[in-house]
Design an enzyme around this catalytic site. Structure first.
Site, PDB file in Angstrom:
ATOM      1  N   ASP A  66       0.849  -1.197   0.000  1.00  0.00           N
ATOM      2  CA  ASP A  66       0.000   0.000   0.000  1.00  0.00           C
ATOM      3  C   ASP A  66       0.884   1.246   0.000  1.00  0.00           C
ATOM      4  OD1 ASP A  66      -1.905   2.073   0.627  1.00  0.00           O
ATOM      5  OD2 ASP A  66      -3.223   0.514   1.379  1.00  0.00           O
ATOM      6  N   SER A 116      -7.060   4.288  -1.638  1.00  0.00           N
ATOM      7  CA  SER A 116      -6.809   2.847  -1.577  1.00  0.00           C
ATOM      8  C   SER A 116      -8.066   2.008  -1.772  1.00  0.00           C
ATOM      9  CB  SER A 116      -6.175   2.482  -0.226  1.00  0.00           C
ATOM     10  OG  SER A 116      -4.909   3.073  -0.100  1.00  0.00           O
ATOM     11  N   THR A 179      -7.941  -2.039   1.570  1.00  0.00           N
ATOM     12  CA  THR A 179      -7.427  -3.074   0.664  1.00  0.00           C
ATOM     13  C   THR A 179      -8.102  -4.427   0.873  1.00  0.00           C
ATOM     14  OG1 THR A 179      -5.301  -1.982   0.343  1.00  0.00           O
ATOM     15  CG2 THR A 179      -5.360  -4.358  -0.003  1.00  0.00           C
ATOM     16  N   GLU A 297      -4.249  -6.985  16.886  1.00  0.00           N
ATOM     17  CA  GLU A 297      -4.308  -5.634  17.455  1.00  0.00           C
ATOM     18  C   GLU A 297      -5.742  -5.126  17.385  1.00  0.00           C
ATOM     19  OE1 GLU A 297      -2.106  -3.581  18.950  1.00  0.00           O
ATOM     20  OE2 GLU A 297      -0.543  -5.118  18.886  1.00  0.00           O
ATOM     21  N   ASP A 312       3.138  -9.921  18.780  1.00  0.00           N
ATOM     22  CA  ASP A 312       2.657  -9.686  17.418  1.00  0.00           C
ATOM     23  C   ASP A 312       3.526 -10.402  16.398  1.00  0.00           C
ATOM     24  OD1 ASP A 312       0.691  -8.111  18.432  1.00  0.00           O
ATOM     25  OD2 ASP A 312       1.543  -6.205  17.766  1.00  0.00           O
ATOM     26  N   ASP A 343       2.032   2.635   3.594  1.00  0.00           N
ATOM     27  CA  ASP A 343       1.190   3.809   3.348  1.00  0.00           C
ATOM     28  C   ASP A 343       1.097   4.701   4.580  1.00  0.00           C
ATOM     29  OD1 ASP A 343      -1.033   5.172   1.705  1.00  0.00           O
ATOM     30  OD2 ASP A 343      -2.131   4.575   3.506  1.00  0.00           O
TER      31      ASP A 343
END
Length: 532
Positions: A66, A116, A179, A297, A312, A343
């Site tokens: 992105d 996007s 996306t 998250e 994570d 992005d």
């Protein structure tokens, strides 16, 4: 290591530590034979590409960076090289090794510089649409729910699922972000993450939020991983990881626990697992996983530079898990992988964050290559749009990508970093003049590079973006193309979707792409013209 290469390495380390340096020219590059031999090797490799791979693509993987414009790709290449203690400029990203490259025109139907959502609809659903809308045609007006019905368009993920393939979505953003949402949702507004973000009018007219659609539109998506946990729980629900942090609490107004909805829609004879941290993910026995939902998250996942590697997973780790689950299907799979926070780093003017996100996505691309075969897997790497990100200033060879230009400005006599933005939050004036970057830590992870125009949020760029491809039918991605062409190539290569005329059945090999009828007619006409 030779003495010359050792001295080059030493100078490079000094250069990277200083941020700027005198140009370093490796000894071998001073000999013209080095460049001629390199070119000849490339030429011989290129000649081999004439033997086109026209196999059926049993698997298709789409990597979407992105905001990963061409300048970001180049800067990420240099960064990755320098992380490997190389000069950087001549390094190769994994995507650089792909044999076929095209350019994609990214405009939305109503926007010269796109967003996007509209772009995702193009490269996933095969039609261009208005900015801010996902999974719908250009007949839909943003935020107007009543324009949606009858104007929905389906994605290549749906086409693959309808063909009996397994499908997956992996992202570093929310799983209901622009996306990934175009793969399964039909929404007049990309920001309708949960019903909490929707206007009463849209709810009354029957439109559903994107998180709801994730669980209902295509309920048998095998793998879903990313962020966005809070959109799955009732409003003010305490988060399992962040407790009473108000930014992490549940958002839903309808009282639904969508995790339970997801579990309830799975067949009883299948193994469905929901995980919310890396340890749970890594402890899974993937041989006994049929469906996986990983929400790591409450919102977007943490930047790679700041990621807690105990809680994570990295993008590479998620991609590895996804492929190992999806490839169990003998009919193959479609996997969408988004490096979404490239992005975000750019929007915040934090080039270091953005470029490290790009490097991590490139690692995932390399890993995917080791888990699949060129013979039956089409891999495409592209971006949805670019950013007003650039680097220049006549920096010498081996200069840190985050370093200074070699000379000060001839206008205000102040130094400047090679990386700059056309607009964004990095615009700073001190005592009526441009900030002197030598007084700040411009190598900091969250340093906001200077910009020409002050904005709280840096904007997208409108130029074409690169499309890299390898595997079956990858050669069809060439030249300068409209962005919506991409899913049509992926569908053609894998013999899925609504147009199947080019495929014929073989008892042993299944479906195999065949030359289109018009190509044969064209050849016949050419032969006749030679005869008469």
């Amino acid at each position: 290591m030779s003495r010359s290469s050792g001295s080059t390495m030493f100078l490079l380390l000094l250069c990277l530590m200083a941020g700027t340096c005198l140009s370093i020219v490796p000894e071998k590059e001073k000999n013209p034979w080095y460049w001629r031999e390199q070119a000849q090797r490339t030429l011989q490799h290129s000649l081999k590409l004439q033997n086109l791979n026209t196999n059926v693509a049993r698997n298709v993987i789409l990597f979407l960076g992105d905001g990963m414009g061409v300048s970001t790709v180049t800067a990420a290449r240099i960064l990755k090289g320098q992380l490997h203690h190389k000069l950087g400029e001549d390094f190769q990203l994994e995507m650089d090794k792909f044999p076929f490259v095209a350019l994609s025109k990214t405009y939305n139907t109503n926007a010269q510089v796109p967003d996007s959502a509209g772009t995702a609809t193009a490269y996933l659903c095969g039609v261009k649409s208005n900015e801010g809308t996902v999974g719908v045609s250009a007949a839909v007006t943003r935020s107007q729910c009543n324009t949606t019905k009858g104007n929905e368009v389906t994605s290549i993920l749906r086409w693959a699922k309808d063909a009996g393939k397994s499908v997956g979505i992996v992202t570093t953003t929310r799983v209901n972000h622009a996306t990934p949402s175009a793969a399964y949702a039909h929404s007049a507004d990309r920001d309708w993450y949960s019903d909490n973000e929707m206007p009463p009018e849209a709810l009354n007219q029957g439109c559903k939020d994107i998180a709801y659609q994730l669980m209902h539109n295509i309920p048998d998506i095998e793998v879903i991983m990313g962020g966005g946990r809070k959109y799955m729980f009732p409003k003010n629900t305490t988060d399992v990881e962040y407790g009473d942090d108000p930014k992490a609490r549940g958002t839903r107004l309808d009282g639904q626990v969508l995790i339970d909805v997801w579990k309830g829609k799975k067949p009883r004879n299948k193994n469905a697992h929901y995980v919310w941290n890396r340890m749970q993910l890594m402890n899974l026995d993937l041989n006994n996983v049929d469906y996986l939902l990983g929400l790591f998250e409450p919102s977007d996942m943490v930047y790679e530079l700041n990621r807690n590697n105990k809680t994570d997973p990295s993008l590479s780790e998620m991609v590895e898990v996804a492929i190992k689950i999806l490839r169990k299907n003998p009919k193959g799979f479609f996997l969408l992988v988004e490096g979404g926070r490239i992005d975000h780093g750019h929007h915040e003017g934090k080039a270091k964050q953005a470029l490290h996100e790009a490097v991590e996505m490139d690692r995932a691309i390399g890993l995917a290559g080791t888990l699949t075969s060129l013979e039956d897997t089409l891999t495409v790497v592209t971006a949805d749009h670019s950013h007003v990100f650039t680097f220049g200033g006549y920096t010498p060879r081996g200069n840190s990508i985050f370093g200074l230009a070699p000379v000060v400005s001839d206008t205000d006599n102040k130094p400047y970093t090679s990386i700059l933005y056309g607009n964004g939050p990095g615009y700073k004036v001190v005592a009526g003049q441009r900030e002197n970057v030598s007084t700040v830590d411009y190598a900091h992870d969250n340093y906001q590079a200077q910009s020409a125009v002050p904005l709280s949020y840096e904007t997208h760029g409108g130029e074409d973006v690169a499309v890299f491809a390898k595997g079956p039918m990858a050669h069809l991605l060439h030249g300068v193309q409209e962005q919506n062409y991409i899913p049509h190539v992926m569908a053609y290569a894998s013999c899925i979707g609504s147009i199947m005329d080019h495929c014929q059945s073989h008892p042993s090999a299944g479906l195999a792409p065949q030359p289109a009828l018009f190509s044969g007619l064209l050849t016949l006409l050419l032969l006749l013209s030679l005869l008469f």
